[in-house]
Scaffold this motif. Structure first.
Motif, PDB file in Angstrom:
ATOM      1  N   ARG A 310     144.824  -1.301   6.519  1.00 13.15           N
ATOM      2  CA  ARG A 310     145.111  -1.609   4.996  1.00 13.15           C
ATOM      3  C   ARG A 310     146.215  -1.951   4.350  1.00 13.15           C
ATOM      4  N   SER A 311     146.212  -2.771   3.422  1.00 13.51           N
ATOM      5  CA  SER A 311     147.606  -3.202   2.596  1.00 13.51           C
ATOM      6  C   SER A 311     147.432  -3.192   1.116  1.00 13.51           C
ATOM      7  N   SER A 312     148.617  -2.861   0.521  1.00 16.36           N
ATOM      8  CA  SER A 312     148.458  -2.981  -0.789  1.00 16.36           C
ATOM      9  C   SER A 312     149.685  -3.794  -1.462  1.00 16.36           C
ATOM     10  N   PHE A 313     149.176  -4.655  -2.407  1.00 18.50           N
ATOM     11  CA  PHE A 313     150.278  -5.822  -2.905  1.00 18.50           C
ATOM     12  C   PHE A 313     150.407  -5.166  -4.608  1.00 18.50           C
ATOM     13  N   THR A 314     151.704  -5.126  -4.789  1.00 19.78           N
ATOM     14  CA  THR A 314     151.866  -4.360  -6.053  1.00 19.78           C
ATOM     15  C   THR A 314     152.942  -5.189  -6.828  1.00 19.78           C
ATOM     16  N   LEU A 315     152.919  -5.333  -8.001  1.00 19.01           N
ATOM     17  CA  LEU A 315     153.783  -6.106  -9.208  1.00 19.01           C
ATOM     18  C   LEU A 315     153.879  -5.008 -10.246  1.00 19.01           C
ATOM     19  N   SER A 316     155.522  -4.797 -10.673  1.00 18.59           N
ATOM     20  CA  SER A 316     155.604  -4.092 -11.636  1.00 18.59           C
ATOM     21  C   SER A 316     156.959  -4.357 -12.417  1.00 18.59           C
ATOM     22  N   GLY A 317     156.873  -3.676 -13.660  1.00 20.14           N
ATOM     23  CA  GLY A 317     157.973  -4.302 -14.648  1.00 20.14           C
ATOM     24  C   GLY A 317     157.749  -3.750 -15.845  1.00 20.14           C
ATOM     25  N   MET A 318     159.173  -3.747 -16.424  1.00 20.60           N
ATOM     26  CA  MET A 318     159.153  -3.423 -18.246  1.00 20.60           C
ATOM     27  C   MET A 318     160.304  -4.106 -18.739  1.00 20.60           C
ATOM     28  N   LYS A 319     160.440  -3.846 -19.973  1.00 23.95           N
ATOM     29  CA  LYS A 319     161.145  -4.586 -20.842  1.00 23.95           C
ATOM     30  C   LYS A 319     161.645  -3.662 -22.181  1.00 23.95           C
ATOM     31  N   ALA A 320     162.738  -3.371 -22.318  1.00 23.64           N
ATOM     32  CA  ALA A 320     162.986  -2.583 -23.649  1.00 23.64           C
ATOM     33  C   ALA A 320     163.810  -3.408 -24.750  1.00 23.64           C
ATOM     34  N   ASP A 321     163.289  -3.200 -25.885  1.00 28.94           N
ATOM     35  CA  ASP A 321     163.528  -3.871 -27.279  1.00 28.94           C
ATOM     36  C   ASP A 321     164.838  -2.937 -27.662  1.00 28.94           C
ATOM     37  N   ASN A 322     166.064  -3.333 -27.167  1.00 30.14           N
ATOM     38  CA  ASN A 322     167.246  -2.440 -27.463  1.00 30.14           C
ATOM     39  C   ASN A 322     167.860  -3.194 -28.809  1.00 30.14           C
ATOM     40  N   HIS A 323     168.490  -2.226 -29.651  1.00 27.84           N
ATOM     41  CA  HIS A 323     169.303  -2.598 -31.047  1.00 27.84           C
ATOM     42  C   HIS A 323     170.536  -2.851 -30.561  1.00 27.84           C
ATOM     43  N   VAL A 324     170.947  -4.120 -29.920  1.00 28.41           N
ATOM     44  CA  VAL A 324     172.189  -4.256 -29.349  1.00 28.41           C
ATOM     45  C   VAL A 324     173.045  -4.045 -30.337  1.00 28.41           C
ATOM     46  N   ASP A 325     173.051  -4.253 -31.525  1.00 31.72           N
ATOM     47  CA  ASP A 325     174.096  -4.041 -32.752  1.00 31.72           C
ATOM     48  C   ASP A 325     174.391  -2.581 -32.954  1.00 31.72           C
ATOM     49  N   LEU A 326     173.665  -1.917 -32.458  1.00 26.79           N
ATOM     50  CA  LEU A 326     173.973  -0.335 -32.172  1.00 26.79           C
ATOM     51  C   LEU A 326     174.297   0.109 -31.020  1.00 26.79           C
ATOM     52  N   THR A 327     173.736  -0.458 -29.892  1.00 25.59           N
ATOM     53  CA  THR A 327     174.052   0.100 -28.627  1.00 25.59           C
ATOM     54  C   THR A 327     175.217  -0.440 -27.986  1.00 25.59           C
ATOM     55  N   GLY A 328     175.394  -1.650 -28.485  1.00 25.03           N
ATOM     56  CA  GLY A 328     176.373  -2.627 -27.414  1.00 25.03           C
ATOM     57  C   GLY A 328     175.543  -2.841 -26.220  1.00 25.03           C
ATOM     58  N   GLU A 329     176.061  -3.840 -25.435  1.00 27.31           N
ATOM     59  CA  GLU A 329     175.483  -4.682 -24.486  1.00 27.31           C
ATOM     60  C   GLU A 329     175.477  -3.858 -23.243  1.00 27.31           C
ATOM     61  N   ASN A 361     167.258  -5.193 -11.703  1.00 27.99           N
ATOM     62  CA  ASN A 361     167.425  -4.517 -12.986  1.00 27.99           C
ATOM     63  C   ASN A 361     168.490  -5.594 -13.613  1.00 27.99           C
ATOM     64  N   SER A 362     168.461  -5.592 -15.011  1.00 30.69           N
ATOM     65  CA  SER A 362     169.465  -6.189 -15.848  1.00 30.69           C
ATOM     66  C   SER A 362     169.930  -5.641 -16.954  1.00 30.69           C
ATOM     67  N   LYS A 363     170.936  -5.761 -17.535  1.00 27.66           N
ATOM     68  CA  LYS A 363     171.572  -4.941 -18.587  1.00 27.66           C
ATOM     69  C   LYS A 363     171.585  -6.411 -19.575  1.00 27.66           C
ATOM     70  N   GLU A 364     172.058  -5.831 -20.924  1.00 26.10           N
ATOM     71  CA  GLU A 364     172.001  -6.762 -22.386  1.00 26.10           C
ATOM     72  C   GLU A 364     173.121  -7.786 -21.784  1.00 26.10           C
ATOM     73  N   ASN A 365     174.600  -7.293 -21.105  1.00 27.50           N
ATOM     74  CA  ASN A 365     175.382  -8.043 -21.011  1.00 27.50           C
ATOM     75  C   ASN A 365     175.405  -8.960 -20.002  1.00 27.50           C
ATOM     76  N   GLY A 366     174.293  -8.945 -19.295  1.00 25.66           N
ATOM     77  CA  GLY A 366     173.965 -10.222 -18.094  1.00 25.66           C
ATOM     78  C   GLY A 366     174.166  -9.507 -16.817  1.00 25.66           C
ATOM     79  N   VAL A 367     174.710  -8.170 -16.723  1.00 22.31           N
ATOM     80  CA  VAL A 367     175.083  -7.535 -15.408  1.00 22.31           C
ATOM     81  C   VAL A 367     173.706  -7.233 -14.828  1.00 22.31           C
ATOM     82  N   ASP A 368     173.512  -7.443 -13.535  1.00 23.68           N
ATOM     83  CA  ASP A 368     172.278  -7.292 -12.842  1.00 23.68           C
ATOM     84  C   ASP A 368     172.380  -6.721 -11.443  1.00 23.68           C
ATOM     85  N   GLY A 369     171.373  -5.943 -10.979  1.00 25.95           N
ATOM     86  CA  GLY A 369     171.422  -5.480  -9.765  1.00 25.95           C
ATOM     87  C   GLY A 369     170.128  -5.676  -8.839  1.00 25.95           C
TER      88      GLY A 369
END
Length: 382
Positions: A310-329, A361-369
């Motif tokens: 058997r095989s499983s094929f999976t796609l997953s993801g999420m997004k956060a609506d940050n308050h960048v003016d409060l948290t920084g990037e 994964n990515s951050k608001e400042n454009g850094v990703d991994g």
């Protein structure tokens, strides 16, 4: 999980010596279960691999794959940490059902080492008692439908697209309805820096309601809602806000195959979603809480090639609506992962498998991994 009955003949004989205690043993069913699982993981981190023993080296945790600059990118890890065992009792008390369940595994710890012993402490996954419709103790949050999780070799699988929490609670179940009061805990982003603040303050438990239902075609679904108080009382901070959210999950048969999914949205979900990839709220300059919205989900299709493959094929993801003016990037913004595997079971309790996963994964400042990982596993269900 398949559980093998444990013979209680010896226990019955011993307790018979105690007179009336033997009669109680006769009304109780004992089961021991779990599985042995060994993993070999070949990982490639775009920014350099985290150090040995880091949580990211055990399984995919969103937010831990940005890597460590200066370290090599490619690593291999052998582990048997996911191995688990559990013990369950069910007793008939004059028509009332009393049951207890405890389960332990060896994940998340860093108290062992890879130099000599590779020894790791057991941790409690579940520990609860049920009496008729009531459940008290630690188990899956009622906000999550664990039956909808995909069959992936990664420990969680679709970690960035699903609620995933085990915690102490009091739950009442009546037919398809479930209502629970659960352990509260608030995570917030500090003003300007985005640094995580964990607050243990507050007297209001998290409130969760869920409805489970099935269709005539064999599909099963759940709809869950949560309301929670976000609270902080630390130093000069003293504020609270309301968080809420909803999650819809299901398992749909497609012939012998099946389709599994979960979709989640909320304000102030924080730790309930994607392993706390985003915090529940952010503090403004006056120490007031502004909730952070988040949404996402996963979809997984499992195909049976024949009775053993058997095989499983999976796609997953999420997004956060940050308050960048409060948290920084320097805060997490979004996460995505994809999985494909091939599993072989020569007999029902035994499974060998290989899985490829990719996560970014990515951050608001454009850094990703980015993480590319191939997992080889062997699993034997007790």
């Amino acid at each position: 999980m398949k559980q093998a009955p444990v013979s209680i003949a010896l226990a019955t004989a011993l307790m018979a010596m105690a007179g009336s205690a033997a009669a109680e043993v006769g009304k109780t069913d004992f089961t021991f279960g779990g599985y042995i699982k060994a993993d070999v993981m070949f990982s490639d981190y775009s920014n350099g691999a985290p150090d040995s023993g880091n949580l990211s080296r055990q399984f995919y945790v969103p937010g831990t794959i940005y890597g460590t600059a200066g370290n090599g990118k490619q690593v291999v890890d052998f582990q048997a940490r996911e191995t688990r065992f559990n013990f369950k009792t069910v007793t008939d008390l004059d028509g009332h059902k009393l049951s207890g369940f405890i389960e332990l595994d060896f994940m998340t710890h860093t108290d062992g080492n890879e130099r000599v012993s590779n020894s790791y402490s057991p941790r409690i996954r579940h520990a609860f008692v049920s009496y008729d419709n009531w459940t008290v103790g630690q188990t899956w949050t009622t906000f999550q439908n664990p039956g909808a999780l995909p069959e992936n070799l990664d420990f969680v699988g679709a970690a960035d697209g699903t609620p995933f929490v085990r915690q102490a609670q009091v739950r009442y179940t009546n037919g398809g309805f479930q209502f629970a009061l659960e352990n509260p805990e608030t995570t917030l982003s500090a003003n300007a820096t985005g640094t995580r603040i964990t607050s243990g303050s507050g007297m209001m438990p998290d409130v969760v309601a869920r409805y489970n239902f099935k269709t005539e075609g064999g599909a099963s679904f759940s709809v869950a809602a949560i309301g929670r108080q976000l609270n902080i009382e630390q130093g000069s901070y003293d504020d609270s806000a309301m968080g809420y959210g909803a999650s819809f999950a299901g398992v749909i048969p497609v012939g012998k195959d099946d389709l599994k999914f979960t979709a989640t949205w909320g304000e102030g979900l924080g730790r309930y979603f994607a392993l706390n990839y985003a915090n529940a709220g952010a503090l403004d300059a006056n120490g007031k809480i502004e909730t952070i919205g988040s949404y996402g989900g996963f979809i997984s299709y499992r195909h049976w090639w024949n009775e053993q493959w058997r095989s499983s094929f999976t796609l997953s993801g999420m997004k956060a609506d940050n308050h960048v003016d409060l948290t920084g990037e320097n805060v997490n913004k979004d996460a995505m992962s994809a999985y494909v595997n091939l599993l072989y079971s020569p007999s029902k309790p035994l499974t060998f498998g290989v899985e490829y996963m990719y996560a970014t994964n990515s951050k608001e400042n454009g850094v990703d991994g980015d993480l590319n990982r191939v997992i080889f596993s062997a699993k034997y269900v007790l």
